[in-house]
Each structure stands twice: as structure tokens, then as C-alpha cells.
Scaffold this active site. Structure first.
Site, mmCIF file in Angstrom:
data_model
loop_
_atom_site.group_PDB
_atom_site.id
_atom_site.type_symbol
_atom_site.label_atom_id
_atom_site.label_comp_id
_atom_site.label_asym_id
_atom_site.label_seq_id
_atom_site.Cartn_x
_atom_site.Cartn_y
_atom_site.Cartn_z
ATOM 1 N N LYS A 119 0.804 -1.220 0.000
ATOM 2 C CA LYS A 119 0.000 0.000 0.000
ATOM 3 C C LYS A 119 0.840 1.275 0.000
ATOM 4 C CE LYS A 119 -4.187 -1.879 2.124
ATOM 5 N NZ LYS A 119 -5.135 -1.778 3.248
ATOM 6 N N LYS A 204 -9.156 -10.849 -5.508
ATOM 7 C CA LYS A 204 -10.324 -11.123 -4.685
ATOM 8 C C LYS A 204 -11.344 -9.996 -4.845
ATOM 9 C CE LYS A 204 -9.107 -8.972 -0.260
ATOM 10 N NZ LYS A 204 -8.986 -9.182 1.189
ATOM 11 N N LYS A 207 -13.809 -4.785 -1.248
ATOM 12 C CA LYS A 207 -14.819 -3.739 -1.107
ATOM 13 C C LYS A 207 -14.301 -2.343 -1.399
ATOM 14 C CE LYS A 207 -14.267 -3.601 3.968
ATOM 15 N NZ LYS A 207 -13.343 -4.737 4.055
#
Length: 339
Positions: A119, A204, A207
Site C-alpha cells: 500500500k 479477490k 470492497k
């Protein structure tokens, strides 16, 4: 610190309000929390809103998604009479213990965390600055778990490393300052549905992804669900076969069908001779699986005082569980007790 003989297993897990909850969240975790975990153990389920602050965010959106996540947990079947549902920032012990975990961890341990290594460069590539909290949040995650004496932490594969760090910190703290924390373990169910992005089956169904065409959200309308499933990526080969490595798109659809309707994905593949028929059945299975969640969510949205009361009672219960252990940790490291 071992669990006393005969004591009930305690579970802690949470959801981060960085986006709308997805079919992957539901099939991979939340459904199991409601169907199994809250019945077999003393379970705490938390909306970990403080973790949403590690990157650039809109405060109003974090508040909105935090409430939505809590409401969806209840709509999915978590029963506040059986388990504790609460919001992380409502219980001060998380932040109190987080600092002690930062004092127990090393800089090298934090920088080795895979999520930070992934990240931080992404944040820099966007031209943003990397917040210190992105580096240190595994200490907060450790505090989330250790404050409650949790024995089990149901997590996905991407969070297993953080639970291993939590174990290391618990052992180190206990060795330095005396037996204070239960050493938890990460748990993954023997059978779990791993749902991938319908447009990118190598990733995956997350969200917080920017591209949403391949993500089914729990609150998507039935027609939206159908459209997303019917447009799912498959492959050039005409037959339907379950080959996850070679044909991940088809395998993902079969996994979703198995997760929603039951059955073994390999055997389900034998029932179809076209992608069209498979996609149609997957779409309907997803719609029917999510229907009761969406309906219950609508009822709860119309009853905000009930949700408020659940979260208030949950925070009170969580605080009562966490405070004695966190107070003991403060005393163990040498801090003067408050008068």
C-alpha cells in the site's frame, strides 16, 4: 497465558469500513460468523473504523459506511443476544493498548508487513504522502485482539501475517512483563468460499476496489446482480470445467454457485454444457442468497434507534471485557495506576 480448562472459547473479528460489504465478505466470513461462530463461542464482532483512517478518506463516508457495516452485520444474522457487535472507536481500550503494542513491536517488524509494502508504494504513486498509521496499524490490530483475550481470530489469508505478529507481541510482552495476554491463533474454516472479482478473477472481490463492474455488493439490487454475473469473465474454451489454475473465471462462478446453493464445484461443472446456463443459475443463486440480508437491512434502516442501542450495549460489554486486561498491561509495563 493459556485458556483455563472448561472456559469458553473467545473469538474476535472485524470488518473495515473502507467500502460497501461484498458477496465475498458474506460468503467468506460474515455468514460463518452468524451461522457458526456466535453459537459455539463467546464472540465479538467489531466495525474497525480506526483502521479506515490509515489512508486518505472522506470523514462523512467513513461514518456512513461504519453504520452501514454494523447494520449489515445484524441483517446477516448476528444476534446481539448471542454475540457482541460494536464499533472500535467507541471503546477507548483499543487505542490505549495500541501504544503499548507499538512499544513492544520493532520498526523492522512493521516494515515487513506485506500490506504496508504493497500500500505504501501505491500511495506514493498516487502522489500522496504515506501516513505513519499505515505503518503502525498492525499494532492497533494486535490491540484489538489482545484486549479481549481472544483465543481465535477468523481471518482471510491476507490478514494471517498480522495475527502472527499479534502472537509474537503477546509472547514478547508476557516474557518481559509477566503473563498478561492470551496468545491467539488465526483460524480459517476447512471449507470457505473465496470469491474473486467477476471481471478480474486473479483478484479477490475487494470492497475498496476502484473498479466495481466485477464486484457484487450486499445491497445491490437484483437486476444489478444479474447484470454483473452475466457479464462475468469466463474463457475461450466452450466447455464448463472446474480448473481453478487454468480457467479461474469459470472456477470462480462455480465456487460462487457452490457457496450460495451448496454442492461441490467440480460436480456442479458436470451439470452445465454452456456458460450462459451457468451464469443464469449463479445470478439467481446470488440474488436469493442476498435477498433476506437486503430485506432485513431495509427493516433495520427504518429502525435506527434499535441499531444505536445494539452498538451502545455492545460497546459497554466490550469495554467491560477489555478494561481489566488493558489496566493490567499498563501496570505491568510500569505505569502508575490512576487514582
Amino acid at each position: 497465558m493459556a485458556m483455563a480448562t472448561g472456559a469458553r472459547t473467545r473469538i474476535f473479528s472485524g470488518v473495515k469500513p473502507t467500502g460497501h460489504l461484498t458477496l465475498g465478505n458474506y460468503l467468506g466470513a460474515v455468514r460463518r460468523w452468524a451461522g457458526e461462530d456466535q453459537h459455539r463461542a463467546e464472540a465479538l464482532f467489531c466495525v474497525v473504523d480506526l483502521h479506515a483512517l490509515t489512508v486518505e478518506h472522506d470523514p462523512a463516508r467513513v461514518r456512513r459506511l461504519s453504520r452501514q457495516a454494523a447494520t449489515l452485520l445484524l441483517a446477516s444474522g448476528l444476534d446481539p443476544e448471542l454475540c457482541t457487535v460494536f464499533v472500535q472507536s467507541h471503546v477507548d481500550e483499543h487505542l490505549r493498548l495500541s501504544y503499548l503494542m507499538e512499544c513492544t513491536a520493532s520498526d523492522g517488524e512493521m516494515r515487513r508487513m506485506i500490506q504496508y509494502k504493497e500500500k505504501a508504494p501505491a500511495e506514493r504513486a498516487r502522489g500522496g504522502s504515506v501516513r505513519l498509521s499505515l505503518l503502525t496499524y498492525p499494532a492497533l490490530m494486535a490491540a484489538d485482539i489482545l484486549a479481549y483475550g481472544a483465543h481465535e481470530v477468523p481471518v482471510g489469508e491476507d490478514q494471517t501475517q498480522h495475527v502472527e505478529l499479534t502472537r509474537d507481541l503477546a509472547v514478547r510482552f508476557n516474557q518481559r512483563y509477566g503473563a498478561t495476554f492470551v496468545v491467539p491463533r488465526a483460524t480459517q474454516p476447512v471449507v470457505a468460499t473465496r470469491v474473486m472479482d467477476l471481471q478480474d478473477p486473479a483478484s479477490k472481490m475487494g470492497k475498496s476496489h476502484a473498479r466495481t463492474a466485477g464486484i457484487v455488493y450486499l445491497l445491490d439490487e437484483p437486476e444489478v446482480v444479474r447484470k454483473k454475473v452475466l457479464r462475468a469473465v469466463t474463457d475461450a474454451e466452450p466447455d464448463v470445467a472446474y480448473e481453478p489454475e487454468r480457467r479461474p473465471g469459470v472456477a470462480n462462478l462455480l465456487n460462487v454457485l457452490a457457496g450460495c446453493a451448496g454442492g461441490d464445484p467440480r460436480r456442479l461443472a458436470e451439470e452445465y454444457d454452456s456458460y450462459g446456463a451457468l451464469k443464469k443459475d449463479v445470478a439467481e443463486a446470488v440474488v436469493e442468497t442476498l435477498r433476506p440480508v437486503r430485506e432485513r437491512h431495509a427493516e433495520l434502516v427504518a429502525e435506527p434507534s434499535y441499531v444505536d442501542a445494539v452498538l451502545r450495549r455492545g460497546a459497554e460489554r466490550a469495554r467491560a471485557l477489555a478494561r481489566p486486561r488493558v489496566d493490567a498491561a499498563f501496570e505491568a509495563v510500569g505505569l502508575l495506576p490512576a487514582g
